[in-house]
Design an enzyme around this catalytic site. Structure first.
Site, PDB file in Angstrom:
ATOM      1  N   HIS A  96       1.078  -1.335  -0.071  1.00  0.00           N
ATOM      2  CA  HIS A  96      -0.392  -0.466  -0.182  1.00  0.00           C
ATOM      3  C   HIS A  96       0.706   1.415   0.096  1.00  0.00           C
ATOM      4  O   HIS A  96      -0.030   1.956   0.083  1.00  0.00           O
ATOM      5  CB  HIS A  96      -1.178  -0.232   1.145  1.00  0.00           C
ATOM      6  CG  HIS A  96      -2.427   0.716   0.858  1.00  0.00           C
ATOM      7  ND1 HIS A  96      -3.218   0.787   1.645  1.00  0.00           N
ATOM      8  CD2 HIS A  96      -3.046   1.350   0.322  1.00  0.00           C
ATOM      9  CE1 HIS A  96      -4.532   0.876   1.139  1.00  0.00           C
ATOM     10  NE2 HIS A  96      -4.243   1.614  -0.285  1.00  0.00           N
ATOM     11  N   ASP A 119     -10.031  -0.083   4.517  1.00  0.00           N
ATOM     12  CA  ASP A 119      -8.500  -0.599   4.738  1.00  0.00           C
ATOM     13  C   ASP A 119      -8.872  -1.199   6.238  1.00  0.00           C
ATOM     14  O   ASP A 119      -9.655  -0.727   6.920  1.00  0.00           O
ATOM     15  CB  ASP A 119      -7.249   0.034   4.685  1.00  0.00           C
ATOM     16  CG  ASP A 119      -6.305  -0.782   4.912  1.00  0.00           C
ATOM     17  OD1 ASP A 119      -5.371   0.240   3.873  1.00  0.00           O
ATOM     18  OD2 ASP A 119      -6.233  -1.706   5.459  1.00  0.00           O
ATOM     19  N   HIS A 121      -6.803  -0.703   7.937  1.00  0.00           N
ATOM     20  CA  HIS A 121      -5.851   0.260   8.642  1.00  0.00           C
ATOM     21  C   HIS A 121      -6.061   1.486   8.290  1.00  0.00           C
ATOM     22  O   HIS A 121      -6.434   1.765   7.136  1.00  0.00           O
ATOM     23  CB  HIS A 121      -4.075  -0.614   8.300  1.00  0.00           C
ATOM     24  CG  HIS A 121      -3.867  -1.596   8.755  1.00  0.00           C
ATOM     25  ND1 HIS A 121      -4.110  -2.936   8.541  1.00  0.00           N
ATOM     26  CD2 HIS A 121      -3.352  -1.961   9.924  1.00  0.00           C
ATOM     27  CE1 HIS A 121      -4.199  -4.022   8.694  1.00  0.00           C
ATOM     28  NE2 HIS A 121      -3.413  -3.537   9.816  1.00  0.00           N
ATOM     29  N   ASP A 123      -3.283   3.616   7.756  1.00  0.00           N
ATOM     30  CA  ASP A 123      -1.894   4.046   6.675  1.00  0.00           C
ATOM     31  C   ASP A 123      -1.626   5.788   7.133  1.00  0.00           C
ATOM     32  O   ASP A 123      -1.432   6.096   6.007  1.00  0.00           O
ATOM     33  CB  ASP A 123      -2.512   3.794   5.454  1.00  0.00           C
ATOM     34  CG  ASP A 123      -2.166   2.261   5.418  1.00  0.00           C
ATOM     35  OD1 ASP A 123      -2.003   1.869   6.648  1.00  0.00           O
ATOM     36  OD2 ASP A 123      -2.605   1.472   4.042  1.00  0.00           O
ATOM     37  N   HIS A 136       4.390   0.627   3.862  1.00  0.00           N
ATOM     38  CA  HIS A 136       3.376   0.788   4.174  1.00  0.00           C
ATOM     39  C   HIS A 136       2.425   1.068   5.053  1.00  0.00           C
ATOM     40  O   HIS A 136       0.647   1.336   4.657  1.00  0.00           O
ATOM     41  CB  HIS A 136       2.882  -0.526   3.162  1.00  0.00           C
ATOM     42  CG  HIS A 136       2.782  -1.466   4.379  1.00  0.00           C
ATOM     43  ND1 HIS A 136       1.752  -2.371   4.333  1.00  0.00           N
ATOM     44  CD2 HIS A 136       3.605  -1.810   5.529  1.00  0.00           C
ATOM     45  CE1 HIS A 136       2.193  -3.437   5.029  1.00  0.00           C
ATOM     46  NE2 HIS A 136       3.338  -3.075   6.046  1.00  0.00           N
ATOM     47  N   ASP A 227      -7.594  -1.850  -0.169  1.00  0.00           N
ATOM     48  CA  ASP A 227      -6.369  -2.669   0.548  1.00  0.00           C
ATOM     49  C   ASP A 227      -6.758  -3.951   0.523  1.00  0.00           C
ATOM     50  O   ASP A 227      -8.314  -3.919   1.562  1.00  0.00           O
ATOM     51  CB  ASP A 227      -5.762  -2.066   2.056  1.00  0.00           C
ATOM     52  CG  ASP A 227      -4.628  -3.001   2.892  1.00  0.00           C
ATOM     53  OD1 ASP A 227      -3.167  -2.386   3.716  1.00  0.00           O
ATOM     54  OD2 ASP A 227      -5.078  -4.166   2.679  1.00  0.00           O
ATOM     55  N   ASP A 229      -6.594  -6.514   2.722  1.00  0.00           N
ATOM     56  CA  ASP A 229      -7.050  -6.572   3.971  1.00  0.00           C
ATOM     57  C   ASP A 229      -8.153  -5.971   5.241  1.00  0.00           C
ATOM     58  O   ASP A 229      -8.644  -6.497   5.788  1.00  0.00           O
ATOM     59  CB  ASP A 229      -5.233  -6.513   4.944  1.00  0.00           C
ATOM     60  CG  ASP A 229      -5.454  -4.790   5.420  1.00  0.00           C
ATOM     61  OD1 ASP A 229      -4.105  -4.536   5.062  1.00  0.00           O
ATOM     62  OD2 ASP A 229      -6.612  -4.144   5.434  1.00  0.00           O
ATOM     63  N   GLU A 272      -2.063  -4.883  -1.353  1.00  0.00           N
ATOM     64  CA  GLU A 272      -1.601  -5.556  -0.410  1.00  0.00           C
ATOM     65  C   GLU A 272      -2.481  -7.332  -1.246  1.00  0.00           C
ATOM     66  O   GLU A 272      -2.758  -8.814   0.131  1.00  0.00           O
ATOM     67  CB  GLU A 272      -2.224  -5.645   1.384  1.00  0.00           C
ATOM     68  CG  GLU A 272      -1.844  -3.888   1.394  1.00  0.00           C
ATOM     69  CD  GLU A 272      -0.192  -4.294   2.189  1.00  0.00           C
ATOM     70  OE1 GLU A 272       0.038  -5.309   1.832  1.00  0.00           O
ATOM     71  OE2 GLU A 272       0.456  -3.019   1.954  1.00  0.00           O
TER      72      GLU A 272
HETATM   73  N1  LIG Z   1      -1.710  -3.422   6.099  1.00  0.00           N
HETATM   74  C1  LIG Z   1      -1.442  -2.411   6.249  1.00  0.00           C
HETATM   75  N2  LIG Z   1      -1.498  -1.415   6.757  1.00  0.00           N
HETATM   76  O1  LIG Z   1      -3.148  -1.061   5.767  1.00  0.00           O
HETATM   77  N3  LIG Z   1      -0.361  -2.932   7.417  1.00  0.00           N
HETATM   78  C2  LIG Z   1       0.333  -1.635   7.620  1.00  0.00           C
HETATM   79  C3  LIG Z   1      -0.870  -0.812   8.897  1.00  0.00           C
HETATM   80  C4  LIG Z   1      -0.167  -1.087  10.304  1.00  0.00           C
HETATM   81  N4  LIG Z   1      -0.056   0.190  11.142  1.00  0.00           N
HETATM   82 MN   LIG Z   2      -2.890  -0.784   3.649  1.00  0.00          MN
HETATM   83 MN   LIG Z   3      -4.315  -3.177   5.570  1.00  0.00          MN
END
Ligand SMILES: N/C(=N\O)NCCC[NH3+]
Ligand SMILES: [Mn+2]
Ligand SMILES: [Mn+2]
Length: 313
Positions: A96, A119, A121, A123, A136, A227, A229, A272
């Site tokens: 990412h 996401d 997260h 980021d 990322h 993302d 995830d 990702e």
């Molecule tokens: N997938 C991730 N970001 O979207 N990983 C890093 C984030 C960890 N704070």
């Molecule tokens: Mn991300």
């Molecule tokens: Mn993520």
């Protein structure tokens, strides 16, 4: 609108090899054929190639700064050219950190863009708040104007011009946010629909409020940074930082259907996907889920459809 497909085989924004195989995995799952089936013309710009800078020592705690910085400068130029040519830019990642380049590039042509960040997260760690130093987890902090005073200069990123305001950003799917990121979200009032809001409001209300928050006029170009995830790890297991309790297959599809309905999706990141994680079955599940969710951005309807030239026998 023609779709300009850009492969971004990149992994140096994080420590797990494998995201550089993301573009190939998504292509092999049939993304081009699927888009053409939907009546979308695809211009495949192939995969970018990146230079791996020798002894790219950390800058502060930021890892691979020069390699990631140079890569994103190249990504920004490539995306600008595709958007400039009037194509809907579909960026296949790659980790990412690529979104720093894709949003920067999109904003050079469409400065009035808004960003929907789907996401687990946020980021948006700065180099000083990041617990890991993996870029990322930081892409947004380099391009958000209001964070300019909180982000130190980092080797390889001298070219970055902050191009996004916090009021033009909305999060959907958050469930693993670092302290520094939460501080930023609250201090700047960034619109954020975590999985708690998704559960509380339901995805329909989340989408209504999210789009109204960043684009009440309903006129601005949309950049979707997706993302994988964000989706529940049971349906996208092959990804580097899975977090339980994610968006369902149906919620993921609904988000994309609503974005497609705006008619203003101009640039899409798919980040990702890591085919080197999990077994073959998990790989296939991850890419097929990604494709099924993604095709809703391009007009695929769960209620079915027929080609314009369809003749009832
Ligand atoms: N997938 C991730 N970001 O979207 N990983 C890093 C984030 C960890 N704070
Ligand atoms: Mn991300
Ligand atoms: Mn993520």
């Amino acid at each position: 609108k023609k779709v300009g497909l850009l492969g971004i085989p990149f992994s140096k924004g994080q420590p797990r090899g494998g995201t550089e195989q993301g573009p190939q995995a998504i292509r092999e799952a049939g993304i081009v054929e699927k888009l053409e089936q939907l009546g979308t013309q695809v211009c495949d710009h192939g995969d970018l190639t990146f230079d791996y800078i020798e002894n790219d020592t950390p800058d502060g705690n930021v890892k691979n700064p020069r390699t990631v910085g140079h890569a994103n400068k190249k990504i920004s130029k490539a995306v600008s050219d595709i958007i400039y040519n009037g194509q809907l830019c579909l960026n296949l990642g790659g980790d990412h950190s690529m979104a720093m380049g894709t949003i920067h590039g999109h904003a050079q042509v469409e400065p009035d863009l808004v960003v929907v960040w789907v996401d687990a997260h946020a980021d948006i760690n700065t180099p000083l708040t990041s617990p890991s130093g993996n870029i990322h987890g930081m892409p947004l902090s380099f391009i958000v104007k209001e964070l300019d005073g909180y982000v130190p200069t980092v080797k390889g990123f001298e070219w970055v011009k902050p191009c996004l305001s916090v009021k033009d950003l909305v999060y959907i799917g958050l469930r693993d946010v670092d302290p520094g990121e939460r501080w930023i979200i609250e201090k700047f009032g960034i619109k954020a629909f975590s999985m708690q809001e998704v559960d509380k409001l339901g995805i329909r209300e989340v989408m209504e409020q999210a789009l109204k928050a960043i684009d009440p006029s309903g006129t601005r170009p949309i950049h979707l940074s997706f993302d994988v995830d964000a989706l529940d790890p049971t349906i996208t297991p092959s990804t580097g930082t899975p977090v339980h309790g994610g968006l369902s297959f149906r919620e993921g599809q609904y988000i994309m259907e609503e974005l497609a309905n705006t008619g203003r999706l101009n640039c899409i990141d798919v980040a990702e996907v890591n085919p080197s994680l999990g077994n073959k079955e998990e790989n296939t599940l991850t890419t097929e889920t990604t494709l099924e969710v993604l095709n809703k951005c391009f007009g695929q309807k769960r209620g079915g459809g027929f080609p314009s030239n369809y003749v009832m026998p």
